[in-house]
Design an enzyme around this catalytic site. Sequence first.
Site, PDB file in Angstrom:
ATOM      1  N   ASP A  19       0.824  -1.206   0.000  1.00 42.66           N
ATOM      2  CA  ASP A  19       0.000   0.000   0.000  1.00 42.66           C
ATOM      3  C   ASP A  19       0.856   1.252   0.000  1.00 42.66           C
ATOM      4  O   ASP A  19       0.433   2.297  -0.511  1.00 42.66           O
ATOM      5  CB  ASP A  19      -0.917  -0.014   1.232  1.00 42.66           C
ATOM      6  N   CYS A 249      -4.381   5.663  -1.082  1.00 44.08           N
ATOM      7  CA  CYS A 249      -5.043   4.897  -2.136  1.00 44.08           C
ATOM      8  C   CYS A 249      -5.179   5.724  -3.414  1.00 44.08           C
ATOM      9  O   CYS A 249      -5.758   6.820  -3.391  1.00 44.08           O
ATOM     10  CB  CYS A 249      -6.433   4.441  -1.674  1.00 44.08           C
ATOM     11  N   ASN A 258      -0.941   5.812   5.105  1.00 43.30           N
ATOM     12  CA  ASN A 258      -1.417   4.846   6.087  1.00 43.30           C
ATOM     13  C   ASN A 258      -1.026   5.294   7.487  1.00 43.30           C
ATOM     14  O   ASN A 258      -0.134   6.132   7.671  1.00 43.30           O
ATOM     15  CB  ASN A 258      -0.780   3.479   5.811  1.00 43.30           C
TER      16      ASN A 258
END
Length: 310
Positions: A19, A249, A258
Amino acid sequence: MTLLTPPASVEIVEVAPRDGFQSIRDPLPTADKQRCIEALVDAGITRLEIGSFVSPRAIPQMADTGELIAAFADRPSLRLSALVPNLKGAELALEHGIREVVYVISVSESHNRGNVRRSVDESLEDLGRVIERLRQTEGTRLRLDLGTCFDCPYEATIGWQQVDRVLGQAIHLADGLPMEVALCDTTGRATPYQVADHFTRLRERHAREGLAWAFHGHDTFGMGVANALFAIHHGATAVDSACAGLGGCPFAPGATGNTATEDLLYALQGGGVATGIDLPSLLEAADRIAALPGGQTASHLRQVPRERVS
Protein backbone atom coordinates in the site's frame (compact mmCIF):
# COMPACT_ATOMS: atom_id res chain seq x y z
CA MET A 1 -14.29 3.00 37.83
CA THR A 2 -13.62 0.43 35.07
CA LEU A 3 -10.10 0.49 33.66
CA LEU A 4 -9.47 -0.21 29.99
CA THR A 5 -7.33 -3.34 29.89
CA PRO A 6 -4.97 -3.63 26.92
CA PRO A 7 -4.64 -7.01 25.20
CA ALA A 8 -1.50 -9.01 25.88
CA SER A 9 -0.41 -8.85 22.26
CA VAL A 10 -1.41 -7.53 18.84
CA GLU A 11 -0.22 -8.55 15.39
CA ILE A 12 1.12 -5.69 13.29
CA VAL A 13 0.76 -6.25 9.53
CA GLU A 14 3.30 -4.07 7.73
CA VAL A 15 1.83 -2.84 4.44
CA ALA A 16 4.44 -0.31 3.27
CA PRO A 17 5.77 -2.69 0.58
CA ARG A 18 2.31 -2.85 -1.00
CA ASP A 19 0.00 0.00 0.00
CA GLY A 20 2.96 2.28 0.56
CA PHE A 21 5.11 1.62 -2.48
CA GLN A 22 2.12 1.60 -4.85
CA SER A 23 1.43 5.23 -3.98
CA ILE A 24 4.77 6.26 -5.54
CA ARG A 25 4.25 7.03 -9.22
CA ASP A 26 7.67 6.25 -10.72
CA PRO A 27 8.78 2.61 -10.32
CA LEU A 28 11.38 2.15 -7.59
CA PRO A 29 14.43 -0.06 -8.15
CA THR A 30 13.75 -3.52 -6.77
CA ALA A 31 17.01 -3.37 -4.83
CA ASP A 32 15.81 -0.24 -2.99
CA LYS A 33 12.55 -1.96 -2.07
CA GLN A 34 14.45 -5.00 -0.88
CA ARG A 35 16.68 -2.90 1.40
CA CYS A 36 13.61 -1.27 2.95
CA ILE A 37 11.95 -4.62 3.56
CA GLU A 38 15.17 -5.99 5.06
CA ALA A 39 15.22 -3.09 7.51
CA LEU A 40 11.61 -3.83 8.49
CA VAL A 41 12.39 -7.49 9.10
CA ASP A 42 15.47 -6.55 11.13
CA ALA A 43 13.19 -4.41 13.33
CA GLY A 44 11.07 -7.45 14.16
CA ILE A 45 8.27 -7.27 11.59
CA THR A 46 6.92 -10.80 11.06
CA ARG A 47 3.74 -10.16 9.03
CA LEU A 48 4.35 -8.38 5.76
CA GLU A 49 2.09 -7.57 2.82
CA ILE A 50 4.90 -7.73 0.30
CA GLY A 51 3.03 -6.62 -2.83
CA SER A 52 0.12 -7.33 -5.10
CA PHE A 53 -0.62 -9.27 -8.26
CA VAL A 54 -2.49 -6.73 -10.32
CA SER A 55 -2.20 -5.54 -13.89
CA PRO A 56 1.21 -3.86 -14.33
CA ARG A 57 -0.53 -1.38 -16.63
CA ALA A 58 -2.76 -0.28 -13.77
CA ILE A 59 -0.07 -0.22 -11.05
CA PRO A 60 3.44 -0.52 -12.58
CA GLN A 61 5.02 -0.24 -9.13
CA MET A 62 3.87 -3.78 -8.30
CA ALA A 63 5.39 -5.46 -11.36
CA ASP A 64 8.35 -6.85 -9.37
CA THR A 65 6.32 -8.43 -6.56
CA GLY A 66 7.45 -11.91 -7.63
CA GLU A 67 11.11 -10.89 -7.34
CA LEU A 68 10.57 -9.54 -3.85
CA ILE A 69 8.83 -12.72 -2.75
CA ALA A 70 11.76 -14.77 -4.02
CA ALA A 71 14.18 -12.60 -2.04
CA PHE A 72 12.41 -13.28 1.26
CA ALA A 73 10.84 -16.70 0.71
CA ASP A 74 13.49 -18.48 2.77
CA ARG A 75 12.55 -16.74 6.05
CA PRO A 76 10.44 -19.29 7.98
CA SER A 77 9.52 -16.75 10.67
CA LEU A 78 8.19 -14.27 8.09
CA ARG A 79 4.50 -14.45 7.19
CA LEU A 80 4.19 -13.03 3.70
CA SER A 81 0.93 -12.08 2.03
CA ALA A 82 0.01 -10.52 -1.30
CA LEU A 83 -3.08 -8.61 -2.34
CA VAL A 84 -5.11 -9.83 -5.32
CA PRO A 85 -8.26 -8.43 -6.98
CA ASN A 86 -9.34 -11.59 -8.83
CA LEU A 87 -8.73 -15.29 -9.47
CA LYS A 88 -5.93 -14.58 -11.95
CA GLY A 89 -4.06 -12.62 -9.29
CA ALA A 90 -4.60 -15.41 -6.76
CA GLU A 91 -3.23 -17.99 -9.18
CA LEU A 92 -0.12 -15.86 -9.74
CA ALA A 93 0.36 -15.38 -6.00
CA LEU A 94 0.19 -19.12 -5.37
CA GLU A 95 2.57 -19.81 -8.26
CA HIS A 96 5.10 -17.47 -6.65
CA GLY A 97 4.87 -19.27 -3.32
CA ILE A 98 2.48 -16.99 -1.45
CA ARG A 99 0.32 -18.93 0.98
CA GLU A 100 -1.70 -16.01 2.35
CA VAL A 101 -3.88 -14.41 -0.30
CA VAL A 102 -5.41 -11.00 0.47
CA TYR A 103 -8.57 -10.61 -1.62
CA VAL A 104 -9.95 -7.09 -1.85
CA ILE A 105 -13.56 -5.98 -2.32
CA SER A 106 -14.86 -2.48 -1.73
CA VAL A 107 -18.16 -2.29 0.10
CA SER A 108 -19.02 0.79 -1.97
CA GLU A 109 -20.21 -0.03 -5.47
CA SER A 110 -18.63 3.13 -6.90
CA HIS A 111 -15.24 2.54 -5.34
CA ASN A 112 -15.18 -1.13 -6.31
CA ARG A 113 -15.81 -0.20 -9.93
CA GLY A 114 -13.08 2.42 -9.76
CA ASN A 115 -10.64 0.11 -7.98
CA VAL A 116 -11.11 -3.25 -9.74
CA ARG A 117 -13.38 -2.31 -12.66
CA ARG A 118 -16.36 -4.45 -11.73
CA SER A 119 -19.41 -4.61 -9.52
CA VAL A 120 -19.40 -5.78 -5.91
CA ASP A 121 -21.45 -8.84 -6.88
CA GLU A 122 -18.94 -9.72 -9.61
CA SER A 123 -16.12 -9.47 -7.07
CA LEU A 124 -18.04 -11.74 -4.71
CA GLU A 125 -18.54 -14.29 -7.49
CA ASP A 126 -14.82 -14.31 -8.16
CA LEU A 127 -14.14 -14.60 -4.42
CA GLY A 128 -16.03 -17.88 -4.52
CA ARG A 129 -13.67 -19.13 -7.25
CA VAL A 130 -10.63 -17.99 -5.25
CA ILE A 131 -11.91 -19.81 -2.17
CA GLU A 132 -12.35 -23.04 -4.12
CA ARG A 133 -8.79 -22.66 -5.44
CA LEU A 134 -7.44 -22.17 -1.91
CA ARG A 135 -9.26 -25.27 -0.70
CA GLN A 136 -7.21 -27.24 -3.21
CA THR A 137 -3.87 -25.96 -1.87
CA GLU A 138 -2.74 -27.18 1.54
CA GLY A 139 -1.45 -24.59 3.98
CA THR A 140 -3.10 -21.54 2.43
CA ARG A 141 -4.81 -18.68 4.27
CA LEU A 142 -7.46 -16.21 3.15
CA ARG A 143 -7.52 -12.59 4.21
CA LEU A 144 -10.52 -10.54 3.04
CA ASP A 145 -9.93 -6.80 2.84
CA LEU A 146 -13.26 -4.97 2.81
CA GLY A 147 -12.50 -1.51 1.44
CA THR A 148 -14.51 1.65 2.16
CA CYS A 149 -16.10 0.11 5.27
CA PHE A 150 -16.63 3.50 6.88
CA ASP A 151 -16.53 6.10 4.14
CA CYS A 152 -16.39 6.27 0.35
CA PRO A 153 -14.97 9.19 -1.65
CA TYR A 154 -17.97 8.93 -4.00
CA GLU A 155 -20.82 7.81 -1.71
CA ALA A 156 -19.89 9.44 1.65
CA THR A 157 -20.60 7.64 4.93
CA ILE A 158 -20.95 3.85 4.79
CA GLY A 159 -23.25 2.28 7.37
CA TRP A 160 -22.48 -1.02 9.06
CA GLN A 161 -25.50 -2.57 7.31
CA GLN A 162 -23.84 -2.07 3.93
CA VAL A 163 -20.70 -3.79 5.21
CA ASP A 164 -22.87 -6.54 6.67
CA ARG A 165 -24.41 -7.34 3.28
CA VAL A 166 -21.03 -7.93 1.64
CA LEU A 167 -19.45 -9.63 4.64
CA GLY A 168 -22.40 -11.99 5.08
CA GLN A 169 -22.11 -13.20 1.50
CA ALA A 170 -18.35 -13.63 1.81
CA ILE A 171 -18.68 -15.71 4.98
CA HIS A 172 -21.30 -17.88 3.30
CA LEU A 173 -18.88 -18.49 0.40
CA ALA A 174 -16.04 -19.37 2.78
CA ASP A 175 -18.24 -21.99 4.53
CA GLY A 176 -15.83 -23.07 7.24
CA LEU A 177 -12.58 -21.96 5.60
CA PRO A 178 -10.48 -20.03 8.14
CA MET A 179 -10.49 -16.35 7.20
CA GLU A 180 -9.26 -13.04 8.54
CA VAL A 181 -11.55 -10.11 7.75
CA ALA A 182 -10.10 -6.61 7.68
CA LEU A 183 -12.43 -3.63 7.95
CA CYS A 184 -10.65 -0.95 5.92
CA ASP A 185 -10.90 2.79 6.41
CA THR A 186 -9.78 3.51 2.86
CA THR A 187 -10.14 7.29 3.02
CA GLY A 188 -9.04 7.82 6.63
CA ARG A 189 -12.31 9.58 7.42
CA ALA A 190 -13.57 7.12 10.07
CA THR A 191 -13.84 8.15 13.70
CA PRO A 192 -13.02 5.93 16.68
CA TYR A 193 -16.65 5.60 17.70
CA GLN A 194 -17.69 4.61 14.18
CA VAL A 195 -14.93 1.98 14.19
CA ALA A 196 -16.13 0.65 17.54
CA ASP A 197 -19.74 0.53 16.34
CA HIS A 198 -18.91 -1.38 13.13
CA PHE A 199 -16.70 -3.92 14.88
CA THR A 200 -19.20 -4.46 17.69
CA ARG A 201 -22.22 -4.95 15.44
CA LEU A 202 -20.47 -7.09 12.82
CA ARG A 203 -18.78 -9.34 15.36
CA GLU A 204 -22.11 -9.86 17.15
CA ARG A 205 -23.63 -11.02 13.86
CA HIS A 206 -20.76 -13.03 12.40
CA ALA A 207 -18.40 -14.21 15.13
CA ARG A 208 -17.51 -17.86 14.57
CA GLU A 209 -14.61 -20.23 15.01
CA GLY A 210 -11.93 -19.66 12.41
CA LEU A 211 -12.91 -16.03 11.74
CA ALA A 212 -10.38 -13.42 12.85
CA TRP A 213 -10.72 -9.64 12.66
CA ALA A 214 -8.30 -6.93 11.53
CA PHE A 215 -8.30 -3.19 10.88
CA HIS A 216 -6.67 -1.17 8.08
CA GLY A 217 -6.64 2.59 8.50
CA HIS A 218 -5.27 5.80 7.04
CA ASP A 219 -4.33 8.95 8.92
CA THR A 220 -5.95 11.50 6.61
CA PHE A 221 -7.91 13.14 9.44
CA GLY A 222 -5.37 12.36 12.16
CA MET A 223 -7.45 9.49 13.51
CA GLY A 224 -5.20 6.61 12.46
CA VAL A 225 -3.81 5.52 15.84
CA ALA A 226 -7.05 6.26 17.73
CA ASN A 227 -9.07 4.23 15.23
CA ALA A 228 -6.62 1.34 15.48
CA LEU A 229 -6.82 1.32 19.28
CA PHE A 230 -10.63 1.35 19.23
CA ALA A 231 -10.57 -1.52 16.71
CA ILE A 232 -8.25 -3.51 18.97
CA HIS A 233 -10.47 -2.95 21.99
CA HIS A 234 -13.52 -4.08 20.00
CA GLY A 235 -12.21 -7.34 18.60
CA ALA A 236 -9.41 -6.77 16.09
CA THR A 237 -6.38 -8.96 16.76
CA ALA A 238 -4.33 -7.59 13.83
CA VAL A 239 -3.80 -4.05 12.60
CA ASP A 240 -2.33 -2.88 9.29
CA SER A 241 0.12 0.01 9.27
CA ALA A 242 2.91 1.35 7.07
CA CYS A 243 6.32 2.33 8.34
CA ALA A 244 6.86 6.11 8.01
CA GLY A 245 3.14 6.44 7.21
CA LEU A 246 3.86 5.85 3.54
CA GLY A 247 0.89 5.46 1.24
CA GLY A 248 -2.45 6.67 0.00
CA CYS A 249 -5.04 4.90 -2.14
CA PRO A 250 -4.81 5.99 -5.82
CA PHE A 251 -8.54 5.32 -6.16
CA ALA A 252 -9.58 7.39 -3.12
CA PRO A 253 -8.97 11.06 -3.93
CA GLY A 254 -7.55 12.96 -0.97
CA ALA A 255 -6.56 9.89 1.08
CA THR A 256 -3.12 10.40 2.57
CA GLY A 257 -0.70 7.98 4.14
CA ASN A 258 -1.42 4.85 6.09
CA THR A 259 -1.21 4.94 9.86
CA ALA A 260 2.50 4.99 10.66
CA THR A 261 3.71 1.75 12.21
CA GLU A 262 6.03 3.60 14.58
CA ASP A 263 3.19 5.84 15.85
CA LEU A 264 0.98 2.82 16.50
CA LEU A 265 3.84 0.91 18.12
CA TYR A 266 4.52 3.79 20.52
CA ALA A 267 0.87 3.79 21.61
CA LEU A 268 0.81 0.01 22.08
CA GLN A 269 4.04 0.03 24.07
CA GLY A 270 2.41 2.52 26.44
CA GLY A 271 -0.08 -0.19 27.32
CA GLY A 272 2.50 -2.96 27.58
CA VAL A 273 1.10 -4.65 24.47
CA ALA A 274 3.58 -7.12 22.95
CA THR A 275 4.29 -6.85 19.22
CA GLY A 276 7.82 -8.22 18.91
CA ILE A 277 8.98 -5.03 17.14
CA ASP A 278 11.92 -2.90 18.27
CA LEU A 279 11.03 0.81 18.10
CA PRO A 280 14.52 2.30 17.55
CA SER A 281 15.18 -0.18 14.73
CA LEU A 282 11.78 0.55 13.24
CA LEU A 283 12.57 4.27 13.19
CA GLU A 284 15.73 3.51 11.24
CA ALA A 285 13.60 1.63 8.73
CA ALA A 286 11.20 4.59 8.63
CA ASP A 287 14.08 6.94 7.79
CA ARG A 288 15.11 4.66 4.94
CA ILE A 289 11.55 4.54 3.57
CA ALA A 290 11.05 8.30 3.95
CA ALA A 291 14.16 8.86 1.82
CA LEU A 292 12.63 7.09 -1.18
CA PRO A 293 11.97 9.53 -4.03
CA GLY A 294 8.34 10.41 -4.67
CA GLY A 295 6.91 9.03 -1.43
CA GLN A 296 4.34 10.76 0.77
CA THR A 297 4.97 10.05 4.45
CA ALA A 298 2.95 11.01 7.51
CA SER A 299 4.80 9.87 10.62
CA HIS A 300 4.55 11.84 13.86
CA LEU A 301 7.21 9.96 15.78
CA ARG A 302 9.87 10.57 13.15
CA GLN A 303 9.58 14.30 13.93
CA VAL A 304 10.39 13.80 17.61
CA PRO A 305 14.10 14.02 18.58
CA ARG A 306 15.37 10.47 18.89
CA GLU A 307 16.72 11.00 22.39
CA ARG A 308 13.14 11.59 23.53
CA VAL A 309 11.86 8.32 22.05
CA SER A 310 12.32 5.44 24.48
